[in-house]
Design an enzyme around this catalytic site. Structure first.
Site, PDB file in Angstrom:
ATOM      1  N   HIS A 161      -5.147  -0.108  -2.390  1.00 53.52           N
ATOM      2  CA  HIS A 161      -5.788  -0.951  -2.207  1.00 53.52           C
ATOM      3  C   HIS A 161      -5.388  -1.800  -3.045  1.00 53.52           C
ATOM      4  CE1 HIS A 161      -8.522   0.190   1.145  1.00 53.52           C
ATOM      5  NE2 HIS A 161      -8.164   0.712   1.619  1.00 53.52           N
ATOM      6  N   HIS A 202      -5.050   7.250  -0.967  1.00 53.18           N
ATOM      7  CA  HIS A 202      -4.002   5.513  -1.000  1.00 53.18           C
ATOM      8  C   HIS A 202      -4.726   4.543  -1.255  1.00 53.18           C
ATOM      9  CE1 HIS A 202      -6.801   4.239   2.843  1.00 53.18           C
ATOM     10  NE2 HIS A 202      -6.571   3.387   2.327  1.00 53.18           N
ATOM     11  N   GLU A 221       0.792  -1.029  -0.096  1.00 48.62           N
ATOM     12  CA  GLU A 221      -0.021   0.293  -0.439  1.00 48.62           C
ATOM     13  C   GLU A 221       0.623   1.308   0.093  1.00 48.62           C
ATOM     14  OE1 GLU A 221      -2.919   0.291   2.594  1.00 48.62           O
ATOM     15  OE2 GLU A 221      -4.271  -1.220   2.493  1.00 48.62           O
ATOM     16  N   ASP A 229      -9.530   2.512   8.176  1.00 50.45           N
ATOM     17  CA  ASP A 229      -9.745   3.775   7.154  1.00 50.45           C
ATOM     18  C   ASP A 229     -10.704   4.830   7.666  1.00 50.45           C
ATOM     19  OD1 ASP A 229      -7.674   2.529   5.711  1.00 50.45           O
ATOM     20  OD2 ASP A 229      -8.987   2.693   3.789  1.00 50.45           O
TER      21      ASP A 229
HETATM   22 ZN    ZN Z   1      -7.317   1.697   3.273  1.00 51.48          ZN
END
Ligand code: ZN
Length: 161
Positions: A99, A97, A36, A110
């Site tokens: 995944h 971000h 990530e 999150d």
């Molecule tokens: Zn996440």
């Protein structure tokens, strides 16, 4: 491909995301696959504050931590970056971000982190935006766009097609 617009039927929020910034996100994701990664969103609000235009996407600060199912976004240099933007009239708008090979839906963690930003005063941003790019940046990927309002909670926006 035109720029993406995210909206909601019941709330007047809209978020505008330029294609160039999506390409930058994809490149940051490719560079960290299969881990990530992410960064912050910077931009401006419309006068009524209901519409946000994302104008800059950062990569991961140096002290970020990258894992396969977790990303801790560091803070190195962020304060000076944001104060430079502030002088140009641009603000911290939220977070993005990646995944890897997964859905772009915000996880429980999150959502908790975004609530913390919304309720805290570190970023002076009561309604932060969260963009998540899920999937494979070289093949099929999707972006989710949410707003975390300290008044209305988690609001998932839809992509205008
Ligand atoms: Zn996440």
């Amino acid at each position: 491909m035109t720029d993406k617009i995210y909206y909601h039927n019941d709330f007047a929020y809209t978020v505008l995301l330029e294609n160039e910034l999506i390409n930058q996100m994809l490149n940051f994701c490719r560079a960290k696959m299969p881990l990530e990664t992410g960064g912050i969103l910077v931009g401006e609000y419309s006068e009524n504050a209901l519409s946000a235009r994302i104008m800059y996407i950062s990569g991961p600060p140096q002290d970020s931590k990258h894992r396969t199912h977790e990303f801790y976004r560091g803070t190195h240099n962020l304060e000076s970056l944001l104060s430079d933007f502030w002088e140009k009239g641009l603000f911290y708008l939220g977070e993005w971000h990646f995944h890897p090979k997964a859905s772009p839906n915000p996880s429980l963690v999150d959502r908790k982190q975004m609530r913390k930003i919304s309720n805290g005063n570190n970023y002076n941003c009561p309604e932060p935006i969260l963009l998540i790019l899920g999937g494979d940046p070289n093949e099929k990927w999707h972006i989710s766009c949410s707003i975390f309002s300290n008044k209305h909670g988690w609001i998932e926006l839809m992509e205008d097609r």
